[in-house]
Design an enzyme around this catalytic site. Structure first.
Site, PDB file in Angstrom:
ATOM      1  N   GLY A   1       0.824  -1.237  -0.037  1.00 20.11           N
ATOM      2  CA  GLY A   1       0.018  -0.081  -0.118  1.00 20.11           C
ATOM      3  C   GLY A   1       0.710   1.297   0.153  1.00 20.11           C
TER       4      GLY A   1
ATOM      5  CD  GLU B   1       2.684   4.222   4.955  1.00 18.31           C
ATOM      6  OE1 GLU B   1       3.798   4.072   5.493  1.00 18.31           O
ATOM      7  OE2 GLU B   1       2.072   3.197   5.142  1.00 18.31           O
TER       8      GLU B   1
END
Length: 864
Positions: free
Chosen positions: A282, A317
């Site tokens: 991802g 992230e």
């Protein structure tokens, strides 16, 4: 290759000996745009020169550096040239007789990747442009430069990159200078020295990317102003679909949230986010240069759930900038110290800082489903895992490390308190900034802030044991119909018998005057041991539904008493609270997977209540589960009888949905996913041809491919039609759809070609391998695929030995004969496992997991 699979013991010994002062890495990428070498000439390569300065605690000791490269030109240690043929074995560079202070210089020719590992090389079929990016986790930086490839040997990095002058070139640090070389065709970029970081999060992105800039400012408590340059990148061919404003909005909201709650300024200067082609995962948390799969740049109409998923990934992230990059696990057995936290903080910040206030609903329904499945496989492991080597590490990026770990952290917040948890995180960052940690370091900080002196006992139960508990309500009523007693019974599996302490909310529901199932009583309690009485609810009026783990505070499989299950069969759609409803759906799916609820009953619930599900993310999860229930859990002889009414429901909901709505689009995609006969296939043909229309449904290019795939798989679209669609969409995305549709055709020759393309050849890139496998393994082609069951078991050990681990994993997982769901396939799997006890443990794990899925499907089919 010898030495490629680094062990934990080797890493510990090297960390004991060495400390790294810094890296200088110079890459020459001018060869990226040259013609590819002819077959047999070897891989396309680029120049890589690495200088590492490091200390050795025991002068005179030997050690090694890591490098995977087809050719090494020179190795110089402390000014002395070492014989390459003696010190380089293809994966390691031997370092003999080290001094107290050392300098290693290695000049190598490294190979561009087509598998998404190392420095990936992609040529856009639309315009012929070349795009490069790196992806290293857990240990592929050694495919690009010489490294000490383990997370606890952190160091500052100085990168320089020579590439075509018109390209955009980025690295972790901000650009510090650029020199155009003689002739003007190429330039060398130099980047600012990084903070001390691990090798696996260094990064380079290079190519003619479309780049959009912005900035973020925040006044810190000490009065200084933090100014962070922001960037967003994608391929030029995707620029018309790119929405950087939405990406920057989420980015700024996330930075505000983390600065407010972590009280540690973002430490890595700039903040670039690159959406790159053929990405295996991802996203990746490279500090200052985060990389994402370009499918997050939506080429057509998509749902709010897709935008929510992208925002969650952006924030996941971002959380890594602190959990993982600033403070890094010492070794991969503490992987959860970054991934579990990022998964939790992604949902936490998504819900509190962005427009997606339904983030915890998606977490409960989708993310935890991943964890529940992984935690019942034979390969389940504690959140803090036993990672012996890099192959173990590669496979442990799984539902346990991410979603179960995040669920456990949510339980920890309920257990310790929200502010205590956040204050513990703040102390953890300050205490260990730019360093490496283990579980004990985190527990020490949390024990200080929570006042809970039993943090080690909590960790033993939740972090160091495997398996998922089930919690079942056991009500008893008095003569007036009121609750005399409500007990919660906790159970564990025989293989993982641990009973854990659960902080739970228990909700009592009944229908109100409007017919909605609403909560009228709630109690929060600690559930421990086999049986816990919820004293606070004694005397409450009889509920129609008892929901254990209301509000999703803990990690467990929720069960129902008989009356509650009967209520859900009749009134599931009436559960008013969307989180409670999502928890009910999740519990019903777990009952189905455990062969306690027949798959036909689950499909009936989807048919009856799917159309009134308001949460688009939950609806799309229901569609995914319904496909599994149909394709794997329903006995083959009953499959068409189950599929036809499901397709009828999908078609009715498609026509009834609000025109142009997310729900309409979701039902259109689901209809295409299960289409196999009249009337749905002719409708799809008509929608493609323009002779049919559904009001408000925009059949854009992505939806055209979704409609074409079932037509190809059912023999109603030939190669000519599939090629014609590629002519409409001659792009990288179109190419992936094209090969998927070609491989889906119900033809023995087609299947043989697809098999050869991914098993016997390495000419396809990672993204095309994935697409071909998906097209090959269609649920409705059981007889056509039957001959490949035996071939699978003959091939997988060779594939594992010859291909990179990323491609090998795709082949072993994707081509397992799951659609041959019978006792013979189960026996063949058991025979392979019995005959290959010495096979690589990571390969055996993948086969064991597929075997478990197959055995579960057979148990459920037998249940009916």
């Amino acid at each position: 290759m010898p030495g490629e699979n680094l062990t934990r013991e080797e890493a510990r010994e090297r960390a004991r000996l060495l400390s790294v002062h810094g890296y200088e890495v110079a890459l020459d990428l001018r060869s990226a745009t040259e013609p590819a070498p002819a077959e047999g000439e070897g891989p396309r390569t680029f120049g890589s020169t690495t200088t590492i300065r490091f200390a050795c605690a025991e002068p005179g000791a030997d050690s090694f550096a890591d490098l995977i490269a087809p050719r090494v030109e020179s190795v110089t240690l402390n000014g002395e040239a070492l014989p390459v043929e003696r010190v380089f074995d293809g994966a390691r560079v031997a370092l003999p007789a080290l001094r107290a202070e050392n300098e290693l210089v290695v000049e190598a020719s490294c190979a561009y990747s087509r598998t998404g590992e190392g420095l990936h090389h992609f040529t856009d079929p639309e315009d012929g442009e070349t795009y490069l990016y790196t992806q290293y986790e857990p240990a592929d930086a050694r495919r690009v430069f010489t490294t000490f490839e383990q997370p606890d040997l952190k160091a500052p990095f100085d990168f320089s990159v020579t590439a075509p002058a018109h390209w955009t070139v980025l690295s972790n640090g901000a650009e510090a200078g650029r020199e155009v070389l003689a002739g003007g065709e190429a330039a060398t970029w130099r980047f600012a020295t990084t903070k001390p970081i691990s090798t696996y999060i260094t990064a380079v992105v290079a190519g003619p990317y479309h780049h959009v800039a912005d900035h973020y400012s925040r006044k810190l408590p000490d009065g200084t102003v933090l100014d962070i340059p922001l960037g967003a990148l994608c391929r030029k061919g995707l620029a018309r679909h790119f929405d950087p404003e939405e990406i920057f909005t989420t980015t700024k909201q996330g930075l505000d949230f983390f600065h407010e709650h972590f009280a540690f300024p973002y430490p890595f200067g700039k903040y670039d986010q690159a959406f790159v082609p053929e990405y295996n995962i991802g996203a990746m948390e490279n500090p200052g240069l985060i990389t994402f799969r370009e499918e997050f740049v939506f080429r057509g109409r998509t749902t709010r759930a897709a935008y929510q998923g992208r925002a969650n990934t952006l924030l996941h992230e971002m959380a890594h900038m602190w959990f993982g990059d600033l403070v890094t696990p010492e070794w991969w057995d503490e992987l959860w110290l970054k991934e579990s936290f990022a998964d939790f903080m992604g949902a936490f910040s998504l819900t509190e800082a962005t427009r997606f206030d339904e983030g915890w609903i998606t977490f409960a329904n989708r993310r935890k489903a991943w964890a529940y499945r992984a935690d019942q496989l034979p390969s389940t492991h504690p959140v803090t895992a036993d990672i012996r080597d890099l192959q173990d590490a590669k496979l442990n990026f799984d539902g346990i490390t991410y979603a179960k770990g995040a669920s456990v952290l949510k339980q920890l917040v309920a257990y310790a308190g929200r502010e205590a948890f956040l204050e513990g995180a703040r102390r953890y960052f300050k205490r260990h900034a730019y360093g490496n940690t283990r579980l004990a370091d985190l527990l020490a900080a949390l024990a200080e802030t929570s006042g809970r002196k039993d943090m080690n006992a909590w960790a033993e139960a939740w972090l160091k044991t495997a398996g998922v508990n089930s919690l079942t309500p056991r009500p008893a009523y008095d003569g007036r119909g009121r609750l005399a007693e409500l007990a919660i019974v906790q159970e564990a599996s025989e293989s993982h018998p641990t009973l854990r302490p659960h902080r739970v909310a228990v909700g009592l529901y009944r229908r109100d005057d409007t017919g909605a199932l609403a909560r009228y009583a709630r109690a929060e309690a600690d559930v421990t041991g086999e049986r816990t009485v919820i004293a606070e609810l004694a005397g409450a009026e009889r509920p129609e539904l008892i929901l254990v783990n209301d509000e999703d505070l803990t990690y467990c499989k929720t069960r129902f008493d008989a009356a509650s299950l009967d209520t859900l069969r009749e009134h599931l759609g009436a559960v008013a609270d969307p989180l409670a409803r999502a928890l009910c759906w999740s519990a019903l799916w777990n009952l189905t997977r455990d062969a306690l609820l027949p798959p036909g009953d689950f499909l009936a619930l989807v048919r009856r209540f799917g159309g009134v599900e308001s949460q688009i993310g939950v609806l799309q999860m229901l569609h995914d589960w319904a496909r599994i229930a149909l394709d794997h859990f329903t006995p083959p002889a009953r499959r068409e009888a189950a599929r036809a009414p499901l397709a009828e429901t999908a078609l009715a909901e498609l026509r009834q949905a609000v025109p142009g709505s997310d729900h309409q689009l979701a039902w259109a995609r689901f209809l295409a996913a299960i289409a196999a006969a009249e009337p749905e296939l002719p409708l799809l043909e008509g929608l493609l041809a323009g002779s049919e229309r559904v009001a408000g449904l925009d059949v854009d290019q992505e939806l055209r491919w979704a409609f074409l795939l079932p037509l190809a798989a059912n023999g109603r679209a030939d190669r000519e039609a599939i090629d014609a669609e590629l002519a409409r969409d001659d792009t990288a995305s179109g190419e992936r759809h094209h090969v998927r549709c070609l491989a889906a055709r119900p033809d023995a020759v087609v299947k043989a070609q697809a098999w050869e393309g991914v098993v016997e050849s390495d000419r396809l890139s990672n993204a095309l391998v994935e697409a071909v496998i998906d097209g090959f393994a269609r649920a409705g082609q059981r007889e056509l695929l039957a001959p490949y069951a035996a071939r699978y078991f003959e091939a997988i050990e060779r594939v594992w030995a010859e291909r990179t681990i990323e491609i090998a994993m795709a082949v072993v997982r994707g081509l397992f004969p799951a659609h041959q769901a019978d006792a013979a396939t189960l026996a063949a799997t058991d025979a392979w496992l019995a005959d290959h006890e010495a096979a690589p443990p990571a390969l055996r794990r993948l086969v064991l997991e597929s075997r478990d899925d197959l055995a579960r499907a057979l148990r459920i089919q037998a249940r009916g």
